[in-house]
Scaffold this motif. Sequence first.
Motif, mmCIF file in Angstrom:
data_model
loop_
_atom_site.group_PDB
_atom_site.id
_atom_site.type_symbol
_atom_site.label_atom_id
_atom_site.label_comp_id
_atom_site.label_asym_id
_atom_site.label_seq_id
_atom_site.Cartn_x
_atom_site.Cartn_y
_atom_site.Cartn_z
ATOM 1 N N LYS A 226 24.193 -5.140 -24.907
ATOM 2 C CA LYS A 226 22.810 -4.683 -25.034
ATOM 3 C C LYS A 226 22.560 -4.100 -26.417
ATOM 4 O O LYS A 226 21.511 -4.327 -27.019
ATOM 5 C CB LYS A 226 22.494 -3.648 -23.957
ATOM 6 N N GLY A 227 23.519 -3.338 -26.898
ATOM 7 C CA GLY A 227 23.353 -2.736 -28.224
ATOM 8 C C GLY A 227 23.234 -3.781 -29.314
ATOM 9 O O GLY A 227 22.424 -3.646 -30.239
ATOM 10 N N MET A 228 24.029 -4.827 -29.221
ATOM 11 C CA MET A 228 23.962 -5.912 -30.194
ATOM 12 C C MET A 228 22.602 -6.609 -30.131
ATOM 13 O O MET A 228 21.971 -6.873 -31.166
ATOM 14 C CB MET A 228 25.088 -6.919 -29.935
ATOM 15 N N TYR A 229 22.162 -6.888 -28.919
ATOM 16 C CA TYR A 229 20.877 -7.586 -28.770
ATOM 17 C C TYR A 229 19.740 -6.718 -29.288
ATOM 18 O O TYR A 229 18.861 -7.194 -30.024
ATOM 19 C CB TYR A 229 20.635 -7.946 -27.307
ATOM 20 N N TRP A 230 19.755 -5.441 -28.907
ATOM 21 C CA TRP A 230 18.678 -4.538 -29.312
ATOM 22 C C TRP A 230 18.645 -4.352 -30.829
ATOM 23 O O TRP A 230 17.571 -4.382 -31.440
ATOM 24 C CB TRP A 230 18.844 -3.184 -28.625
ATOM 25 N N SER A 231 19.803 -4.184 -31.453
ATOM 26 C CA SER A 231 19.818 -3.999 -32.910
ATOM 27 C C SER A 231 19.338 -5.259 -33.614
ATOM 28 O O SER A 231 18.629 -5.190 -34.630
ATOM 29 C CB SER A 231 21.209 -3.605 -33.394
ATOM 30 N N GLY A 232 19.707 -6.443 -33.067
ATOM 31 C CA GLY A 232 19.199 -7.684 -33.635
ATOM 32 C C GLY A 232 17.699 -7.807 -33.490
ATOM 33 O O GLY A 232 17.001 -8.297 -34.397
ATOM 34 N N ALA A 233 17.166 -7.339 -32.351
ATOM 35 C CA ALA A 233 15.719 -7.355 -32.150
ATOM 36 C C ALA A 233 15.031 -6.375 -33.101
ATOM 37 O O ALA A 233 13.937 -6.660 -33.610
ATOM 38 C CB ALA A 233 15.396 -7.022 -30.700
#
Length: 410
Positions: free
Chosen positions: A357-364
């Motif tokens: 989730k952290g990876m996805y959110w930071s990419g977003a």
Amino acid sequence: MSERASDAELRDRAAKVVPGGMYGHLNAAIFAPGYPQFFVRGDGCRQWDADGREYVDLMCSWGPVILGHRHPRVERAAAAQQAAGDCLNGPGPVMVELAELMVDLIPSADWVMFSKNGTDATTQALMVARAATGRTKVLVAHGAYHGADPWCTPSLAGTTPNERADLIEYPYNDLAGAQAAAAQAEGDVAAIIVTPFKHDSFEDQEAVDPAFAQGVRALADRIGAALVIDDVRAGFRLDLRGSWEPFGVRPDLTAWSKAMANGYAIAAVTGTDALRGPAQTLYSTGSFWFSAVAMAAAKATIETLRDVDGPALMERAGTRLREGLAAQAASHGFVVKQTGPVQIPWLSFEGDTTLEKGMYWSGACLKEGVYLHPWHNWFLSAAHTDADIDRALAGTDAAFAALRAEFGAD
């Protein structure tokens, strides 16, 4: 004028002439997908990548930028010194002026030795401790980052076991653990090295327990070892006098770097009078350690932080960011943890052990023009205004919405 190369083109070219195309902590290949590798400009609290995309900068170049990119007072001081000379046959007068400034500002500092990087400073501090005590062992918190020399680099590639043979680990914030570590090498502990708070990558940060800070000071005194605070990451963001000064804990030696010159390369060790003689016995030097431009930039940076109360400005910005993120996460149905001082924050998602989730959110966030990091702490600067934080929060809010659409709420 030739057309500027794109990030993809630069990566392709770099792969032919640089091992792996990039290495070290700025290697974008080890971040979340979509992170740019090359940047072309910074101004205030904004950066632009090689493809021309603008970001609100919540990493501040991994900490060195504390007043904002291209701060006028710092740039004027650096330019004036550059016009006179930088790398000369000896240091410029500005070395004395900078050392005097730091000794006046930092209660635990009676003298200063300069170098270039944080690793230089932590290594030099331990050399002083060993010269003073005639001992070999160093107590170090498990998982703590103190630089990239063989004795402390997170990677074992290219190192030998002997280079870490004199380290004894203890758990951070565990005074009994530190005491047990000291007992393993009774009579041979030169130093206890410790960070102001626990800021290991890939995990939540942890504030220091004041009782632990005071306890390791007492432990160092009892066993005749030097207490070394590694203030490379936190220095000048939390308290200009030193990060443990609010707890009444003063180290024997402190390592400084990152933010002390607003992006110019410089590091320092400060120490007490009792260690002045041992420090003088070291042969510790480098071709560029006494370059005057970075010292002029450091003097201007520290003076500006003092004049505008930089830590308070960063605390205000960080508090606004933390409160905004908390409200957004709750409104989108996510349970998050925000850890570390507000000036040096990090956000993680409850139960996100793989950081998916952290990876996805930071990419977003990146797509929304907000540059932060999925597994390393972030940094605020004195250049972050309310409007800048609100712009960043607009991007993080959209990123939470995208995360909910992808994963659903908690």
